[in-house]
Structures are given as C-alpha cells and as structure tokens.
Write an enzyme that holds these catalytic residues in place. Structure first.
Site, PDB file in Angstrom:
ATOM      1  N   SER A   1       1.227   6.359   2.553  1.00 29.66           N
ATOM      2  CA  SER A   1       1.892   7.336   3.424  1.00 29.66           C
ATOM      3  C   SER A   1       3.139   7.909   2.761  1.00 29.66           C
ATOM      4  O   SER A   1       3.848   7.219   2.026  1.00 29.66           O
ATOM      5  CB  SER A   1       2.314   6.686   4.740  1.00 29.66           C
TER       6      SER A   1
ATOM      7  N   SER B   1       4.670  -1.351   4.113  1.00 28.09           N
ATOM      8  CA  SER B   1       4.829  -2.744   4.554  1.00 28.09           C
ATOM      9  C   SER B   1       4.883  -3.669   3.347  1.00 28.09           C
ATOM     10  O   SER B   1       4.098  -3.491   2.391  1.00 28.09           O
ATOM     11  CB  SER B   1       3.648  -3.159   5.440  1.00 28.09           C
TER      12      SER B   1
ATOM     13  N   GLN C   1       0.858  -1.197   0.000  1.00 29.73           N
ATOM     14  CA  GLN C   1       0.000   0.000   0.000  1.00 29.73           C
ATOM     15  C   GLN C   1       0.886   1.235   0.000  1.00 29.73           C
ATOM     16  O   GLN C   1       1.511   1.565   1.016  1.00 29.73           O
ATOM     17  CB  GLN C   1      -0.862  -0.044   1.264  1.00 29.73           C
TER      18      GLN C   1
ATOM     19  N   GLU D   1      -9.255  -1.648   5.859  1.00 34.15           N
ATOM     20  CA  GLU D   1      -8.030  -1.851   6.640  1.00 34.15           C
ATOM     21  C   GLU D   1      -8.348  -1.849   8.137  1.00 34.15           C
ATOM     22  O   GLU D   1      -7.890  -2.712   8.882  1.00 34.15           O
ATOM     23  CB  GLU D   1      -7.017  -0.743   6.310  1.00 34.15           C
TER      24      GLU D   1
ATOM     25  N   GLU E   1      -5.423   8.676  17.787  1.00 31.60           N
ATOM     26  CA  GLU E   1      -6.003  10.025  17.812  1.00 31.60           C
ATOM     27  C   GLU E   1      -6.905  10.223  16.584  1.00 31.60           C
ATOM     28  O   GLU E   1      -7.985  10.811  16.678  1.00 31.60           O
ATOM     29  CB  GLU E   1      -4.887  11.086  17.821  1.00 31.60           C
TER      30      GLU E   1
HETATM   31  C1  LIG Z   1       3.864  -0.997  11.462  1.00 33.08           C
HETATM   32  C2  LIG Z   1       3.380   0.027  10.480  1.00 33.08           C
HETATM   33  C3  LIG Z   1       3.084  -0.331   9.197  1.00 33.08           C
HETATM   34  C4  LIG Z   1       2.669   0.627   8.269  1.00 33.08           C
HETATM   35  N1  LIG Z   1       2.405   0.220   6.987  1.00 33.08           N
HETATM   36  C5  LIG Z   1       2.024   1.145   6.078  1.00 33.08           C
HETATM   37  C6  LIG Z   1       1.800   0.754   4.726  1.00 33.08           C
HETATM   38  O1  LIG Z   1       1.927  -0.426   4.354  1.00 33.08           O
HETATM   39  N2  LIG Z   1       1.441   1.695   3.822  1.00 33.08           N
HETATM   40  C7  LIG Z   1       1.273   3.006   4.175  1.00 33.08           C
HETATM   41  O2  LIG Z   1       0.915   3.800   3.309  1.00 33.08           O
HETATM   42  N3  LIG Z   1       1.508   3.414   5.450  1.00 33.08           N
HETATM   43  C8  LIG Z   1       1.874   2.515   6.404  1.00 33.08           C
HETATM   44  N4  LIG Z   1       2.112   2.916   7.705  1.00 33.08           N
HETATM   45  C9  LIG Z   1       2.074   4.339   8.019  1.00 33.08           C
HETATM   46  C10 LIG Z   1       0.888   4.766   8.854  1.00 33.08           C
HETATM   47  O3  LIG Z   1      -0.297   4.773   8.094  1.00 33.08           O
HETATM   48  C11 LIG Z   1       1.212   6.175   9.405  1.00 33.08           C
HETATM   49  O4  LIG Z   1       2.323   6.025  10.269  1.00 33.08           O
HETATM   50  C12 LIG Z   1       0.047   6.769  10.156  1.00 33.08           C
HETATM   51  O5  LIG Z   1      -0.994   7.093   9.276  1.00 33.08           O
HETATM   52  C13 LIG Z   1       0.484   8.030  10.927  1.00 33.08           C
HETATM   53  O6  LIG Z   1       1.134   8.918  10.082  1.00 33.08           O
HETATM   54  P1  LIG Z   1       2.556   9.540  10.479  1.00 33.08           P
HETATM   55  O7  LIG Z   1       3.455   8.430  10.876  1.00 33.08           O
HETATM   56  O8  LIG Z   1       2.986  10.421   9.372  1.00 33.08           O
HETATM   57  O9  LIG Z   1       2.300  10.390  11.786  1.00 33.08           O
HETATM   58  P2  LIG Z   1       1.680  11.852  11.847  1.00 33.08           P
HETATM   59  O10 LIG Z   1       0.471  11.935  10.984  1.00 33.08           O
HETATM   60  O11 LIG Z   1       2.773  12.850  11.587  1.00 33.08           O
HETATM   61  O12 LIG Z   1       1.211  11.942  13.351  1.00 33.08           O
HETATM   62  C14 LIG Z   1       2.102  12.286  14.418  1.00 33.08           C
HETATM   63  C15 LIG Z   1       1.276  12.392  15.700  1.00 33.08           C
HETATM   64  O13 LIG Z   1       0.312  13.453  15.582  1.00 33.08           O
HETATM   65  C16 LIG Z   1      -1.005  12.961  15.842  1.00 33.08           C
HETATM   66  N5  LIG Z   1      -1.958  13.649  14.968  1.00 33.08           N
HETATM   67  C17 LIG Z   1      -1.830  13.878  13.640  1.00 33.08           C
HETATM   68  N6  LIG Z   1      -2.925  14.494  13.167  1.00 33.08           N
HETATM   69  C18 LIG Z   1      -3.784  14.637  14.210  1.00 33.08           C
HETATM   70  C19 LIG Z   1      -5.088  15.208  14.358  1.00 33.08           C
HETATM   71  N7  LIG Z   1      -5.738  15.726  13.320  1.00 33.08           N
HETATM   72  N8  LIG Z   1      -5.650  15.170  15.584  1.00 33.08           N
HETATM   73  C20 LIG Z   1      -5.008  14.635  16.650  1.00 33.08           C
HETATM   74  N9  LIG Z   1      -3.756  14.097  16.573  1.00 33.08           N
HETATM   75  C21 LIG Z   1      -3.166  14.095  15.373  1.00 33.08           C
HETATM   76  C22 LIG Z   1      -0.942  11.491  15.504  1.00 33.08           C
HETATM   77  O14 LIG Z   1      -1.955  10.757  16.173  1.00 33.08           O
HETATM   78  C23 LIG Z   1       0.456  11.122  15.976  1.00 33.08           C
HETATM   79  O15 LIG Z   1       0.447  10.876  17.362  1.00 33.08           O
HETATM   80  C24 LIG Z   1       2.536   1.983   8.658  1.00 33.08           C
HETATM   81  C25 LIG Z   1       2.829   2.356   9.966  1.00 33.08           C
HETATM   82  C26 LIG Z   1       3.243   1.398  10.872  1.00 33.08           C
HETATM   83  C27 LIG Z   1       3.552   1.830  12.280  1.00 33.08           C
END
Ligand SMILES: Cc1cc2nc3c(=O)[nH]c(=O)nc-3n(C[C@H](O)[C@H](O)[C@H](O)COP(=O)(O)OP(=O)(O)OC[C@H]3O[C@@H](n4cnc5c(N)ncnc54)[C@H](O)[C@@H]3O)c2cc1C
Length: 382
Positions: free
Chosen positions: A110, A142, A107, A225, A363
C-alpha cells in the site's frame, strides 16, 4: 460437505505423535525442518500434505500444546508466493528461516495513493547496471519495524499499461535508504508504519519472477492473505471466537435480556456459518477444486463478524466497556473463568474497525464477488 477427520490410529497421526515424543519442546526451527509449520507446502519445506493430512497435523500439534512460530505475513502470504515464483536460490535462502520464525517479513504494497486501487503503485524501481534503484513511499506496513525482509511492489515499466508495469521484489529492511516511521493506531499499539524508500539499491537477484509480471504475483499474495485473515478467531483468525463469548456469558449466569440473547444467537450463528465455509474450502480442495472467490466471501463475512463479536462484548461490559482493559460482563483477569484476558476484549473492540479495511476492504471484497462469482460488470475505469 463431505468431511471427517481420520481415526485416532491413522498412521499420519502416529507419525506426528512419534516425532513429538522425540521433540517434546520443539523450537521453531525443529518444527520448520520437520515440515510441520506449513505441512501443505512441498518437501523439504512442508510434507506435501493434502488438506486432511494438514488438519491431522494441526490437530496433533494442538493436542500436544505445541505452538507454531509466528510470522503472519511471512508464512501466510509472502512465503507461498516465493514458493510459487521464486528462483531455487531464493527458496533456498528465504523459506526455512521464514517458517522457523527467525526472519520476520512485512508487505510493502500500500501507498498513500494506492490502497484498494493497488495497481496505482507509484514507487519506482529502475535498473542501474545489475542493481535496482528504488524510490517511493509505502504506508500501513505492518511489522516493518520488526521485519528482516519485505515483499515489495514497484513500477519498473512506467510506459506499460499499469497492470503490466509492476514488478515484485524482496527488500531487505536494513538496506541503506529504508526509513521506517511508526504509526500508532487507536488501540495505542504500534503495529504498522510508514516506510520511505530513498535510492534503495537492490541486487538483481531480489526480483521475484519476471520483470513486469508483479501484478499476477501480487494477486497470488492477496489471495493467500484473504484466506489467512479469515481463520477461526474473531480478529483476523486470532483471539477469541463467538463461541468463547457465548461461553463467558453462560458461565456468568446467562442473559435474560431479549435483545442481548438475540445478538448472542446471531454472533454464534455467524460463527457456525464461517466454520462451515472453512470446511467447505477443505472439502472442495479434497475434491481437487480450487478455492476460487469464496476466499473473498469468507473474508467479507469474517471481518464484519469480528466487529459484531467485539461490539457485543463491549456492550455486555456496560459502562466498564468504556475503560481499556475491560472484558464482557465485568470479569476480571484473576476472578473470571474466561481463558482470554480482559485486555484482549477491549483491545479487540478498538481494533475491530480495522478488520473491514486491512487485507482489502469489504467493498473491494464485494466487488470481487460481484465480478468473479456473479458475473456483474467491472468497475468503470477511474
Ligand atoms: C490494520 C491494518 C494493517 C495493514 N497492513 C498492511 C500491510 O502490512 N501492508 C500493506 O501494504 N498494506 C497494509 N494495510 C493497508 C490496507 O491494505 C489498505 O488500507 C486497504 O487496501 C485500503 O486502502 P486505503 O486505506 O488506501 O483506502 P482506499 O482505497 O482509499 O479506500 C477508501 C474507501 O473507499 C472505498 N473504495 C475504494 N475503492 C472502491 C471501489 N472500487 N468500490 C467501492 N468502494 C471503494 C474503500 O472500501 C474504502 O471504504 C493495512 C491496513 C490496516 C487497517
């Protein structure tokens, strides 16, 4: 809750048993061609099964010890989106090998600047003749290193309002210009990656649905998902359950520590609440209702529950819990009666912080519940 599994002589059970008698050791392809991998999908990929029929098939395969192919993203949420919005040619080409586990999917959603705020995707796709040229970077992808195809979100209409400028593509992972670099997480495992898309040329037929309609398809993908990631096991539906942990403690003579007992009771009760929530989803579907935002409720609860189970298992292991490969209560893989290898518990503890991040953070799930269930106002624009 209005739910009971049909009797042992239900014709739908007999039909699965008769098929299993003819296929005692089925391959992924056998199961896919028989519609048994995703029975709720329409024929020819599934059986058009209602939720009860689906549970019957699960039950019968489980009793026979038959495991379905593993293709988490493909079967769980890429396939359902292609089923919904893919062209007949796309369904024909991709769905059967995906169900058979012969072609693994990833996928590509991100990005470094687009996680929770997924509509901020900056990867661009520009039409050049009858090909799309894709430039950008994805992260946390992933299984990208094992995948044959990825579902890809890219911006095709840079001047449109941001939710309307995104399109949804199928990207062959061996296309020229796709570079996959591993990211090692703190368990020591390589499960996700950075993916660089450098002038990747995709034929026009890789577009899924209409140009600029990718956001509505992304929401379908993310909904599936959330449901897939909140199954019974404590690690996104996989691995041991709270009841497994309680069993391990019981078999080891129980606990006299009041705090431990309280924590055990708590994880067991959480596990039961989640089991009933899953049945409520089935019950609602039987009554012809859409699941709605309870997928977010389930995921928000299941993720934290997974952390509680794994944290308690680590604490029960005492100082051994600091070692990789250690299980709760010092059971060893050969000496202890647990069906789960010790290494899975220590892996689970180290993996568990990821539960409340991947697939949408806790969140973000709470924002969805607040807005769509409780009717609270939307987040202010960034
Ligand atoms: C094990 C694992 C596998 C993954 N696999 C995939 C994959 O296969 N494909 C893919 O596309 N992605 C994948 N991801 C990514 C995942 O979807 C993102 O990590 C997730 O959506 C959070 O985005 P970010 O890491 O950019 O954090 P951010 O969006 O930068 O968030 C940082 C912090 O801010 C908080 N925050 C952000 N916006 C808000 C809001 N509006 N209100 C309150 N709090 C908020 C969040 O909750 C978090 O605590 C994976 C992640 C993990 C951990």
């Amino acid at each position: 809750m209005d739910f009971a599994l049909p009797a042992d002589d239900d014709p739908r059970r007999l039909s699965v048993r008769s098929w299993l008698a003819d296929h005692p050791d089925p391959t992924g392809r056998d199961l896919a061609e028989a519609g048994l991998v995703a029975p709720h999908w329409p024929t020819p990929w599934g059986l058009g099964a209602d939720p009860t029929h689906q549970l019957i098939v699960d039950d019968e395969l489980g009793r026979a010890g038959v495991r379905r192919p593993t293709n988490t993203i493909g079967i769980g949420w890429a396939g359902p989106t292609i089923l919904l919005a893919g062209s007949p040619a796309q369904r024909e080409r991709y769905l059967l090998p995906l169900l058979a586990g012969e072609e693994i999917w990833c996928q590509l959603f991100s990005e470094p600047g687009a996680g929770s705020d997924l509509a901020a995707v900056a990867t661009r796709a520009e039409l050049d003749g009858d090909e799309w040229v894709v430039r950008g970077q994805k992260v946390w992808t992933s299984f990208a290193h094992a995948a044959r195809f990825g579902i890809l979100l890219a911006r095709t209409e840079p001047d449109a309002p941001r939710h309307q400028g995104i399109s949804y593509f199928i990207c062959p992972m061996d296309a020229v210009g796709v570079t996959v670099r591993p990211l090692i997480d703190m368990t020591g495992a390589h499960s996700f990656n950075e993916v660089f898309l450098d002038e990747v040329r995709l034929p026009a037929e890789c577009l899924v649905g209409e140009r600029g309609q990718g956001w509505s398809l992304a929401k379908v993908t993310l909904g599936n998902e959330r449901v897939s990631l909140s199954g019974a096991g404590a690690l996104w539906g996989m691995g041991p359950t709270a009841a497994d942990l309680v069993d391990v403690v019981r078999r080891s003579g129980g606990s006299r520590d009041p705090l431990e007992r309280q924590r055990l009771a708590r994880v067991w009760a959480e596990g039961e609440i989640l089991r009933l929530l899953r049945l409520r989803t089935v019950s609602a579907a039987l009554a012809g209702m859409e699941p709605g935002p309870e997928a977010s409720v389930r995921k928000a609860l299941a993720d934290e529950h997974g952390q509680h189970v794994m944290g308690l298992a680590r604490d029960l292991a005492g100082t051994r819990g600091m070692l990789s490969g250690a299980g709760p209560l010092g059971e060893s893989a050969d000496g202890g009666p647990t069906p789960w290898p010790d290494a899975l518990w220590s892996f689970g503890y180290l993996f568990s912080p990821a539960l409340t991040i991947g697939g949408g953070t806790s969140e973000v799930q709470r924002n969805i519940i607040a807005e769509r269930t409780l009717g609270l106002p939307h987040d202010p624009p960034a």
